[in-house]
Design a protein around this motif. Structure first.
Motif, short mmCIF file in Angstrom:
data_model
loop_
_atom_site.label_atom_id
_atom_site.label_comp_id
_atom_site.label_asym_id
_atom_site.label_seq_id
_atom_site.Cartn_x
_atom_site.Cartn_y
_atom_site.Cartn_z
N ASN A 74 -3.26 2.88 12.65
CA ASN A 74 -2.81 2.73 11.25
C ASN A 74 -1.53 3.54 11.04
OD1 ASN A 74 -3.62 5.45 10.43
ND2 ASN A 74 -5.72 4.67 10.44
N GLY A 75 -0.95 3.38 9.89
CA GLY A 75 0.32 4.04 9.61
C GLY A 75 0.19 5.55 9.53
N THR A 76 -0.91 6.02 8.97
CA THR A 76 -1.11 7.46 8.83
C THR A 76 -1.16 8.13 10.20
OG1 THR A 76 -2.47 6.94 6.89
CG2 THR A 76 -2.53 9.20 7.67
N PHE A 101 2.90 8.31 -1.61
CA PHE A 101 1.49 8.03 -1.37
C PHE A 101 0.92 9.20 -0.56
CE2 PHE A 101 -1.73 5.80 1.41
CZ PHE A 101 -2.69 5.70 0.43
N ALA A 103 -0.78 9.64 1.98
CA ALA A 103 -0.77 9.62 3.45
C ALA A 103 0.41 10.40 4.03
CB ALA A 103 -0.75 8.19 3.97
N MET A 162 10.42 9.20 2.52
CA MET A 162 9.63 7.97 2.45
C MET A 162 10.41 6.94 1.62
SD MET A 162 7.42 5.80 0.83
CE MET A 162 6.70 6.47 -0.66
N ASP A 188 9.02 8.15 7.05
CA ASP A 188 7.83 7.41 6.64
C ASP A 188 8.31 6.04 6.15
OD1 ASP A 188 5.66 6.21 5.49
OD2 ASP A 188 4.95 8.00 4.42
N ALA A 190 6.47 3.38 6.23
CA ALA A 190 5.24 2.58 6.07
C ALA A 190 5.45 1.38 5.14
CB ALA A 190 4.12 3.47 5.54
N GLU A 191 6.30 1.57 4.12
CA GLU A 191 6.46 0.51 3.12
C GLU A 191 7.72 -0.32 3.34
OE1 GLU A 191 6.25 2.54 -0.70
OE2 GLU A 191 4.22 3.26 -0.27
N SER A 212 3.33 0.84 8.52
CA SER A 212 1.92 0.49 8.29
C SER A 212 1.77 -1.02 8.26
CB SER A 212 1.44 1.08 6.97
OG SER A 212 0.20 0.53 6.62
N LYS A 217 0.35 -4.26 2.73
CA LYS A 217 1.76 -4.08 3.05
C LYS A 217 2.46 -5.45 3.19
CE LYS A 217 2.11 0.46 3.11
NZ LYS A 217 0.83 1.13 2.94
N GLY A 224 -3.44 -1.25 10.79
CA GLY A 224 -2.60 -1.01 11.96
C GLY A 224 -1.34 -0.29 11.60
#
Ligand code: PLP
Length: 382
Positions: A74-76, A101, A103, A162, A188, A190-191, A212, A217, A224
């Motif tokens: 996962n992204g974290t 977020f 995380a 981020m 980060d 993730a987004e 992420s 997402k 993942g």
């Protein structure tokens, strides 16, 4: 304007052509998802090795142009390992934004490091290079070319911006501040899969970046993540650490450091590959919705967030900035009561019990945005 959200709610409904509940973001499975999942089951390689894991990693390299892409669970977990590989050790400090977020902060804390929450820029909603520079000028000093916090005596080992909702932060300015203080940048991202800064994919400008593929997402593998880096050696190490730090051998088990089982199962990678094939068309579709929103909200005098000059945003979650907290609360109430899902931006990290003791600056902009930013339905309309 207070009671005027009815037309806005009606407009959103008209965009999604429904009176039924409109969620914030739903995945769209319009390609090879089922085919690849069935292939995976037939192959029996459903778990932590398999052809789709390898394919996913190559696809991530192609999409981002990073030299190495590493699939993770996962992204974290990706962020956690990226920070460790950036040299973050127990009791170090990591600069990040207070408006994010959870995380982002958790990934720092999992390394037994201390997050320092700094302000964001009003325009990007992400970590402000000026806030970082000011914090360092006031609190930091160089000792043998290593940046230390004078007040806590801890090493400032990394900085983790981020890219909020897929809008890239001011990376050039941030990189130059961090370079001056010899601080490693880990993004980060993730987004922000599919978001670019001056033509470069987000996640590739720092030493490492992580994405992420969670269900909400821009594209998903169920659950993942991926780490990317342009440093081959670090990339190899990332793969090694996230696959239990096992020395390659045909049958012996030997692990020479504390690794993690952060492998992405092949089943999830199959879904990820099918989704990545559609990344461009999904983002183009979302950009059309963003254009519709932009012209509608302009006519209402409401600030709909659009990409800044020199960037391309993936428009993962679209958002509006309302006049004040009362307007925001009214919009949240009216929209959610009328089948249009909306959600306020996150509460600042220092409000959370596990982070309320952490160092932070005044966070003037973050406080302003916390009271005003609201996400609105942003799914691709395929
Ligand atoms: C989604 C997200 C993550 C974590 O990703 P998971 O895959 O859910 O672990 C990290 N940081 C930010 C900003 C996110 O939005």
């Amino acid at each position: 304007m207070a009671n005027d959200f009815e037309t806005t709610i009606d407009f959103i409904k008209s965009q999604f052509k429904t009176d039924e509940f409109i969620p914030l973001h739903v995945p769209h499975f319009g390609g090879n998802e089922k085919k690849y999942l069935l292939e995976t089951i037939d192959s029996t390689f459903v778990s932590s090795v398999g052809a789709f894991v390898d394919r996913f990693e190559v696809m991530m390299q192609d999409i981002t142009t990073a030299k190495k892409g590493i699939a993770v669970v996962n992204g974290t977990a990706g962020l956690q390992v990226a920070l460790r590989l950036a040299g973050v050790m127990s009791d170090d400090e990591v600069l990040t934004q207070g408006l994010t977020f959870v995380a982002t902060a958790n990934a720092i804390a999992y390394n037994n490091a201390h997050p320092v929450f700094l302000d964001v820029d009003i325009d990007t909603m992400g970590l402000s290079p000026i806030a970082v520079s000011n914090f360092l000028d006031e609190n930091a000093e160089m000792r043998n070319n290593v940046c230390y916090n004078k007040k806590t005596n801890r090493k400032i080992a990394a900085c983790m911006p981020m890219h909020t909702f897929g809008f890239p932060v001011h990376l050039d300015e941030l990189l130059s501040v961090c370079d001056k203080w010899n601080i490693t940048v880990v993004e980060d991202a993730a987004e922000s899969l599919g978001s670019y800064y001056k033509g470069k994919h987000t996640g590739t400008l720092g030493k490492l970046g992580a994405f992420s593929f969670n269900g909400n997402k821009v594209v998903t593998s169920g659950g993942g993540g991926a780490i990317i880096t342009n440093d081959e050696e670090i990339g190899t190490k990332a793969k090694y650490l996230t696959t239990t730090a096992k020395k390659p051998h045909p049958y012996e088990f030997y692990h020479d450091e504390l690794g993690y089982n952060y492998r992405m199962p092949n089943l999830n990678a199959a879904l990820a590959c099918a989704q990545l094939e559609q990344l461009n068309s999904l983002i183009e579709n979302k950009r059309t919705l963003a254009t519709e929103y932009a012209s509608f909200f302009a006519s209402k005098g409401i600030n709909f967030r659009t990409e800044l000059e020199n960037t391309k945003a993936n428009y993962w979650l679209m958002c509006i900035e309302l006049e004040n907290k009362a307007e925001r609360d009214l919009f949240l109430k009216q929209s959610n009561e009328n089948n249009v899902m909306s959600r306020p931006i996150w509460q600042l990290m220092h409000r959370l019990p596990m982070y309320n003791h952490c160092q932070r600056d005044e966070q003037k902009n973050a406080l302003f945005l916390e009271e005003r930013i609201v996400n609105i339905p942003s799914s691709a309309r395929m």
